[in-house]
Design a protein around this motif. Structure first.
Motif, PDB file in Angstrom:
ATOM      1  N   ILE A 182       1.232  11.637 -46.732  1.00 15.94           N
ATOM      2  CA  ILE A 182       1.640  10.476 -47.520  1.00 15.94           C
ATOM      3  C   ILE A 182       0.931  10.528 -48.873  1.00 15.94           C
ATOM      4  CG2 ILE A 182       2.111   8.975 -45.550  1.00 15.94           C
ATOM      5  CD1 ILE A 182      -0.616   7.619 -46.105  1.00 15.94           C
ATOM      6  N   GLN A 183       1.532   9.841 -49.826  1.00 12.09           N
ATOM      7  CA  GLN A 183       1.002   9.834 -51.170  1.00 12.09           C
ATOM      8  C   GLN A 183       0.634   8.397 -51.547  1.00 12.09           C
ATOM      9  OE1 GLN A 183       3.800  11.536 -53.964  1.00 12.09           O
ATOM     10  NE2 GLN A 183       2.224  12.890 -54.755  1.00 12.09           N
ATOM     11  N   LEU A 184      -0.483   8.239 -52.236  1.00 17.05           N
ATOM     12  CA  LEU A 184      -0.857   6.941 -52.798  1.00 17.05           C
ATOM     13  C   LEU A 184      -0.900   7.101 -54.310  1.00 17.05           C
ATOM     14  CD1 LEU A 184      -3.696   5.955 -50.313  1.00 17.05           C
ATOM     15  CD2 LEU A 184      -1.390   5.000 -50.413  1.00 17.05           C
ATOM     16  N   THR A 185      -0.197   6.230 -55.011  1.00 19.73           N
ATOM     17  CA  THR A 185      -0.003   6.407 -56.445  1.00 19.73           C
ATOM     18  C   THR A 185      -0.459   5.164 -57.207  1.00 19.73           C
ATOM     19  OG1 THR A 185       1.871   7.848 -55.963  1.00 19.73           O
ATOM     20  CG2 THR A 185       1.751   6.972 -58.198  1.00 19.73           C
ATOM     21  N   LEU A 186      -1.054   5.389 -58.358  1.00 21.24           N
ATOM     22  CA  LEU A 186      -1.450   4.291 -59.239  1.00 21.24           C
ATOM     23  C   LEU A 186      -0.254   3.883 -60.103  1.00 21.24           C
ATOM     24  CD1 LEU A 186      -5.000   5.591 -60.236  1.00 21.24           C
ATOM     25  CD2 LEU A 186      -4.492   3.549 -58.873  1.00 21.24           C
TER      26      LEU A 186
ATOM     27  N   PHE B  17      -9.715   8.029 -54.893  1.00 18.78           N
ATOM     28  CA  PHE B  17      -9.363   8.829 -56.071  1.00 18.78           C
ATOM     29  C   PHE B  17     -10.604   9.543 -56.615  1.00 18.78           C
ATOM     30  CE2 PHE B  17      -4.944   8.240 -57.620  1.00 18.78           C
ATOM     31  CZ  PHE B  17      -4.462   7.501 -56.566  1.00 18.78           C
TER      32      PHE B  17
ATOM     33  N   GLN C  79     -11.001  13.610 -56.626  1.00 23.42           N
ATOM     34  CA  GLN C  79     -11.224  14.247 -57.921  1.00 23.42           C
ATOM     35  C   GLN C  79     -12.468  15.124 -57.902  1.00 23.42           C
ATOM     36  OE1 GLN C  79      -9.638  11.723 -60.939  1.00 23.42           O
ATOM     37  NE2 GLN C  79     -11.558  11.952 -62.059  1.00 23.42           N
TER      38      GLN C  79
ATOM     39  N   MET D 252      -7.903  12.474 -65.164  1.00 23.46           N
ATOM     40  CA  MET D 252      -7.954  11.613 -63.970  1.00 23.46           C
ATOM     41  C   MET D 252      -6.683  11.751 -63.131  1.00 23.46           C
ATOM     42  SD  MET D 252      -9.957   8.138 -65.204  1.00 23.46           S
ATOM     43  CE  MET D 252      -8.859   7.094 -64.292  1.00 23.46           C
ATOM     44  N   LEU D 253      -6.827  11.711 -61.836  1.00 21.47           N
ATOM     45  CA  LEU D 253      -5.680  11.831 -60.939  1.00 21.47           C
ATOM     46  C   LEU D 253      -4.800  10.586 -61.015  1.00 21.47           C
ATOM     47  CD1 LEU D 253      -7.449  13.209 -57.730  1.00 21.47           C
ATOM     48  CD2 LEU D 253      -6.003  14.482 -59.302  1.00 21.47           C
ATOM     49  N   HIS D 254      -3.508  10.793 -60.839  1.00 21.67           N
ATOM     50  CA  HIS D 254      -2.597   9.645 -60.847  1.00 21.67           C
ATOM     51  C   HIS D 254      -2.069   9.339 -59.446  1.00 21.67           C
ATOM     52  CE1 HIS D 254      -0.269   6.647 -62.830  1.00 21.67           C
ATOM     53  NE2 HIS D 254       0.808   7.046 -62.215  1.00 21.67           N
ATOM     54  N   SER D 255      -2.113  10.330 -58.563  1.00 21.70           N
ATOM     55  CA  SER D 255      -1.770  10.070 -57.159  1.00 21.70           C
ATOM     56  C   SER D 255      -2.549  11.031 -56.276  1.00 21.70           C
ATOM     57  CB  SER D 255      -0.264  10.213 -56.918  1.00 21.70           C
ATOM     58  OG  SER D 255       0.104  11.568 -56.986  1.00 21.70           O
ATOM     59  N   ILE D 256      -2.777  10.611 -55.054  1.00 24.88           N
ATOM     60  CA  ILE D 256      -3.470  11.476 -54.094  1.00 24.88           C
ATOM     61  C   ILE D 256      -2.613  11.580 -52.839  1.00 24.88           C
ATOM     62  CG2 ILE D 256      -5.800  10.969 -54.925  1.00 24.88           C
ATOM     63  CD1 ILE D 256      -6.120   9.078 -52.507  1.00 24.88           C
ATOM     64  N   GLN D 257      -2.861  12.641 -52.102  1.00 25.00           N
ATOM     65  CA  GLN D 257      -2.097  12.894 -50.893  1.00 25.00           C
ATOM     66  C   GLN D 257      -3.044  12.913 -49.699  1.00 25.00           C
ATOM     67  OE1 GLN D 257       0.142  16.567 -51.179  1.00 25.00           O
ATOM     68  NE2 GLN D 257       1.990  15.502 -50.579  1.00 25.00           N
TER      69      GLN D 257
END
Lengths: 195, 195
Positions: free
Chosen positions: A5-9, A87, A91, B1-6
């Motif tokens: 699954i992906q979590l997005t800002l 995040f 990172q 900076m990351l915009h989404s994570i998995q």
């Protein structure tokens, strides 16, 4: 069944962050950054009235931001703190933000943690937490349930070597929560429809 | 900076799930499925000794699985419960697993929740939790810190309308935790190196 699954800002985040210097040395600046982030999340209707950021504690270098994404992402644990911490960890490639060779990290958040985020902070490795409004403010103003919290939230952190500063710029933090309520923001406690 | 994570489950999950029927009507079957999942996560060295699954409460239809992925994903909140709940929510497009028109959902987990996951369960909308080993078993056997938990974990859930069953098949759950320790499994509490 899903395998990942992906979590997005929100889409507005990169442009928002770009307006600020890469380092915010002053604690007041860091909190005002987080409160502006929270206000922008409310105005943009991209989640609940919560924002957070992870900074390098000494230098004030911004590492990550998080905003509440429960409703847009349809994930109940996508609170601002969990987003910012996850995040930062992705990172830096480190589930422990306090482990060598990393420098110490600080979480700045617009409101004291709910029960879930209190635990999440304990496991994150951050060495320092700064909050504006209290959990009581959140419950009183917004009606959000804060969950099964220990009597003394701050000492649950300090006993694990995590220092806590707050309420800090509380009046400004309270205004942000009031703004959400006045704007008719949805209070999404689970199973309201079954209460 | 990351915009989404998995967040990703281990590669062995699809083949593992395929060996079971789509519905597990009996509660013992559901728990043994979760304990087998946990054992497989230990044997495969794909995370800590915790596993969870979300089922449709009445039919026993398997909705999602989760295993502890803190170290492989480098995310400290990637506990089995948070993974299973988030995957179920993403799959169903519902941050509230207890809201109409969804049927009621149940979380089955090999061990009672830590402080973070207790909060996560409260926000998830599941109506029912079943666990095997207790949080005390976890702390005693593995040394994992369970965090700032309320005195009565189960009543924190039941007071929010979430029913709790456990310890259930506790001896089998304890054996799984012991297996992890005997195999030299790493106990990854945050900041061990700074204790």
């Amino acid at each position: 069944m899903l395998h990942s699954i992906q979590l997005t800002l929100p889409d507005w985040i990169p442009a928002f962050v770009e307006k600020y210097p890469a380092h915010l040395p002053d604690l007041g600046e860091r909190m005002r950054f987080v409160l502006a982030l929270t206000r922008k999340n409310i105005e943009s209707q991209t989640g609940g009235p919560f924002g957070a950021a992870v900074f390098e504690r000494a230098s004030g270098k911004l590492v990550s931001v998080g905003v509440n994404r429960v409703m847009p992402e349809q994930v109940s644990s996508a609170h601002a703190e969990v987003m910012a911490l996850s995040f930062a960890q992705k990172q830096l490639g480190a589930y422990d933000l306090g482990s060598a060779p990393l420098v110490e990290h600080q979480l700045v958040v617009n409101a004291q943690m709910c029960a879930m985020c209190l635990g999440a902070v304990c496991w994150s490795g951050v060495r320092d937490v700064v909050y504006s409004a209290t959990s009581r403010d959140v419950e009183k103003i917004t009606g959000f349930d804060e969950g099964p919290l220990p009597e003394n939230i701050d000492s649950a952190l300090s006993s694990r070597g995590i220092s806590v500063t707050g309420p800090f710029l509380a009046e400004e933090g309270i205004q942000v929560l009031q703004k959400y309520v006045e704007a008719g923001g949805f209070i999404y406690n689970a199973r309201l429809d079954r209460a």
